[in-house]
Design a protein around this motif. Structure first.
Motif, PDB file in Angstrom:
ATOM      1  N   ARG A 190       0.841  -1.208   0.000  1.00 24.51           N
ATOM      2  CA  ARG A 190       0.000   0.000   0.000  1.00 24.51           C
ATOM      3  C   ARG A 190       0.876   1.258   0.000  1.00 24.51           C
ATOM      4  O   ARG A 190       0.490   2.289   0.532  1.00 24.51           O
ATOM      5  CB  ARG A 190      -0.937  -0.021   1.211  1.00 24.51           C
ATOM      6  CG  ARG A 190      -2.010  -1.097   1.156  1.00 24.51           C
ATOM      7  CD  ARG A 190      -3.137  -0.768   2.099  1.00 24.51           C
ATOM      8  NE  ARG A 190      -4.090  -1.867   2.243  1.00 24.51           N
ATOM      9  CZ  ARG A 190      -5.127  -2.054   1.445  1.00 24.51           C
ATOM     10  NH1 ARG A 190      -5.325  -1.251   0.436  1.00 24.51           N
ATOM     11  NH2 ARG A 190      -5.969  -3.056   1.672  1.00 24.51           N
TER      12      ARG A 190
ATOM     13  N   ASP B 178     -14.118  -4.414  -3.431  1.00 23.96           N
ATOM     14  CA  ASP B 178     -15.118  -3.452  -2.935  1.00 23.96           C
ATOM     15  C   ASP B 178     -16.060  -2.934  -4.020  1.00 23.96           C
ATOM     16  O   ASP B 178     -17.120  -2.385  -3.700  1.00 23.96           O
ATOM     17  CB  ASP B 178     -14.424  -2.248  -2.284  1.00 23.96           C
ATOM     18  CG  ASP B 178     -13.498  -2.624  -1.138  1.00 23.96           C
ATOM     19  OD1 ASP B 178     -13.661  -3.745  -0.601  1.00 23.96           O
ATOM     20  OD2 ASP B 178     -12.621  -1.823  -0.784  1.00 23.96           O
TER      21      ASP B 178
ATOM     22  N   GLU C 116     -18.517  -3.350   6.815  1.00 22.94           N
ATOM     23  CA  GLU C 116     -17.580  -2.860   7.840  1.00 22.94           C
ATOM     24  C   GLU C 116     -17.648  -1.340   8.009  1.00 22.94           C
ATOM     25  O   GLU C 116     -17.312  -0.801   9.059  1.00 22.94           O
ATOM     26  CB  GLU C 116     -16.149  -3.288   7.500  1.00 22.94           C
ATOM     27  CG  GLU C 116     -15.655  -2.726   6.170  1.00 22.94           C
ATOM     28  CD  GLU C 116     -14.250  -3.161   5.796  1.00 22.94           C
ATOM     29  OE1 GLU C 116     -13.601  -3.873   6.572  1.00 22.94           O
ATOM     30  OE2 GLU C 116     -13.803  -2.765   4.698  1.00 22.94           O
TER      31      GLU C 116
ATOM     32  N   HIS D 113     -10.524 -11.332   5.619  1.00 18.55           N
ATOM     33  CA  HIS D 113      -9.721 -11.605   4.421  1.00 18.55           C
ATOM     34  C   HIS D 113     -10.091 -12.896   3.701  1.00 18.55           C
ATOM     35  O   HIS D 113      -9.590 -13.144   2.602  1.00 18.55           O
ATOM     36  CB  HIS D 113      -8.234 -11.569   4.783  1.00 18.55           C
ATOM     37  CG  HIS D 113      -7.802 -10.198   5.208  1.00 18.55           C
ATOM     38  ND1 HIS D 113      -8.032  -9.730   6.481  1.00 18.55           N
ATOM     39  CD2 HIS D 113      -7.240  -9.178   4.519  1.00 18.55           C
ATOM     40  CE1 HIS D 113      -7.591  -8.477   6.563  1.00 18.55           C
ATOM     41  NE2 HIS D 113      -7.116  -8.123   5.393  1.00 18.55           N
TER      42      HIS D 113
ATOM     43  N   ARG E 259     -11.139 -12.264   0.250  1.00 18.11           N
ATOM     44  CA  ARG E 259     -10.158 -11.862  -0.759  1.00 18.11           C
ATOM     45  C   ARG E 259      -9.235 -12.998  -1.186  1.00 18.11           C
ATOM     46  O   ARG E 259      -8.474 -12.842  -2.135  1.00 18.11           O
ATOM     47  CB  ARG E 259      -9.267 -10.766  -0.180  1.00 18.11           C
ATOM     48  CG  ARG E 259      -9.806  -9.432  -0.337  1.00 18.11           C
ATOM     49  CD  ARG E 259      -8.904  -8.293  -0.020  1.00 18.11           C
ATOM     50  NE  ARG E 259      -7.556  -8.479   0.402  1.00 18.11           N
ATOM     51  CZ  ARG E 259      -6.919  -7.623   1.210  1.00 18.11           C
ATOM     52  NH1 ARG E 259      -7.547  -6.570   1.680  1.00 18.11           N
ATOM     53  NH2 ARG E 259      -5.674  -7.805   1.536  1.00 18.11           N
TER      54      ARG E 259
HETATM   55  O1  F6P Z   1      -9.998  -2.471  -0.335  1.00 20.19           O
HETATM   56  C1  F6P Z   1     -10.065  -3.842  -0.137  1.00 20.19           C
HETATM   57  C2  F6P Z   1     -10.160  -4.177   1.309  1.00 20.19           C
HETATM   58  O2  F6P Z   1     -10.261  -5.577   1.388  1.00 20.19           O
HETATM   59  C3  F6P Z   1     -11.298  -3.478   2.074  1.00 20.19           C
HETATM   60  O3  F6P Z   1     -12.536  -4.078   1.847  1.00 20.19           O
HETATM   61  C4  F6P Z   1     -10.797  -3.588   3.491  1.00 20.19           C
HETATM   62  O4  F6P Z   1     -11.309  -2.569   4.304  1.00 20.19           O
HETATM   63  C5  F6P Z   1      -9.316  -3.445   3.339  1.00 20.19           C
HETATM   64  O5  F6P Z   1      -9.005  -3.793   2.016  1.00 20.19           O
HETATM   65  C6  F6P Z   1      -8.523  -4.303   4.282  1.00 20.19           C
HETATM   66  O6  F6P Z   1      -7.188  -3.992   4.139  1.00 20.19           O
HETATM   67  P1  F6P Z   1      -5.972  -4.825   4.732  1.00 20.19           P
HETATM   68  O7  F6P Z   1      -5.708  -5.963   3.795  1.00 20.19           O
HETATM   69  O8  F6P Z   1      -4.857  -3.837   4.734  1.00 20.19           O
HETATM   70  O9  F6P Z   1      -6.370  -5.318   6.072  1.00 20.19           O
END
Ligand code: F6P
Length: 342
Positions: free
Chosen positions: A71, A126, A221, A272, A275
């Motif tokens: 990031r 998102d 969230e 997560h 994802r």
């Molecule tokens: O932007 C994608 C996302 O998965 C969001 O939905 C969530 O708030 C954020 O990233 C979580 O980020 P990290 O992986 O840094 O915990």
């Protein structure tokens, strides 16, 4: 051209499918590829890898990103921004394919303003990027939420409980609305519409009076109560792009419901899980179509643009336009969801 390719921001199912499509088609068109590791951080540190045909085979179903991600915001200070431009020159990169969400693509847009040939590919679970109907990764996240709700249904019903399921999405409620609709949630809460805890309890009460002794509540969230405006956060610290880490609405709500209704309540944070792992067929196809469009745009000399899905057509929109405003859930979508509340 020697084309640099990078993935930035949170990872997302389908990233590897984009890399595969860009490189496979780009090689056919006579280009060569430099993979930049770990997003913008890798470009600042000159961490690269040559990508040949062999490096991108077998990638279609693979989650995560073979390039890694970060990031890092190189425009946080001018010294880094200048280093980034110098490194693009030193690495002899003629153009960049930047795969990311609004943060990564806002950097791509700024680089384009400074004369770098960039093309963006919209990635985020998102689904909050403007200019495109859908981003890849979103369908996979929604499928995982649906799968989770199906499973939570039986255990919640067996115990006659309230289950609050907290899902991702940051400032947009797309995952909550689509996942909640697909999984038959009894209440869906999104950041676009602050909620009233008593109203949420009212829906649950109404169900109990009708003989439904269990309820599933999906909370994005970023959702927050009217009585205490402001998103619920894990910590106050901001990341390089100025975002707070969200989290806690599920726990808050489960506690309030139990207190106000005297009904046993639990919460689950899907986090997560939404994802990770393999992309759905839809996301594999979308990511592939996006990748092909991105490389064909570079080949045709079209820069400063982001590939996008509009209807069923792959088009391109300006990077500036795509990153200047978040795409939030429209009220019509919310009304559709509300029909099934209670
Ligand atoms: O932007 C994608 C996302 O998965 C969001 O939905 C969530 O708030 C954020 O990233 C979580 O980020 P990290 O992986 O840094 O915990």
């Amino acid at each position: 051209m020697n084309i640099g390719i990078l993935t930035g921001g949170g990872d997302c199912p389908g990233l590897n499918a984009v890399i595969r499509a860009v490189v496979k088609r780009g090689l056919q068109l006579g280009h060569e590829f430099t993979g930049i590791k770990e997003g913008w951080r890798g470009l600042l540190d000159q961490k690269t890898v040559k990508l040949a045909r062999g490096s991108v085979s077998g990638l279609l179903p693979l989650g995560g990103t073979i390039l890694g991600t970060s990031r890092t915001n190189p425009f946080k200070n001018e010294k880094d921004a200048e280093k980034l431009l110098r490194n693009i020159d030193e690495l002899k990169l003629d153009a960049l394919v930047c795969i990311g969400g609004d943060d990564t693509l806002s950097v791509a847009s700024k680089l384009h303003d400074r004369g770098i040939k960039t093309v963006g590919v919209p990635k985020t679970i998102d689904n909050d990027l403007s200019g495109t109907d859908f981003t890849f990764g979103f369908d996979t996240a929604v499928s995982i939420v649906t799968w989770a709700l199906d499973r939570l249904h039986s255990t919640t019903e067996a115990h006659q409980r309230v289950m609050v399921v907290e899902v991702m999405g940051r400032h947009a409620g797309w995952i909550a609305v689509y996942g909640g609709l697909a999984g038959g949630a009894d209440v869906i809460l999104i950041p676009e519409q602050p909620f009233d805890v008593d109203e949420v309890c009212g829906y649950i009460k109404k169900r109990r009076e009708a003989g439904k002794y269990f309820s599933l509540v999906v909370a994005a969230e970023g959702a927050y109560p009217k009585e205490a405006p402001g998103m619920i956060t894990k910590e106050k610290e901001l990341d390089a792009f100025g975002h707070v880490r969200l989290g806690g609405v599920g726990e808050f709500l489960a506690g309030e419901i139990e207190k106000r209704l005297n009904v046993e309540s639990r919460f689950v944070v899907l986090g997560h899980l939404q994802r990770g792992g393999t992309p759905t067929a839809y996301d594999r196809v979308l990511a592939t179509r996006f990748g092909l469009k991105a490389i064909e745009m570079l080949d045709a000399g079209v820069f400063g643009r982001m590939v996008a899905l509009q209807g069923n057509k792959i088009v391109d929109v300006s990077l500036h336009e795509a990153t200047s405003k978040l795409k939030t859930v429209d009220l019509e979508m919310l009304r559709t969801a509300q029909i099934f509340f209670g």
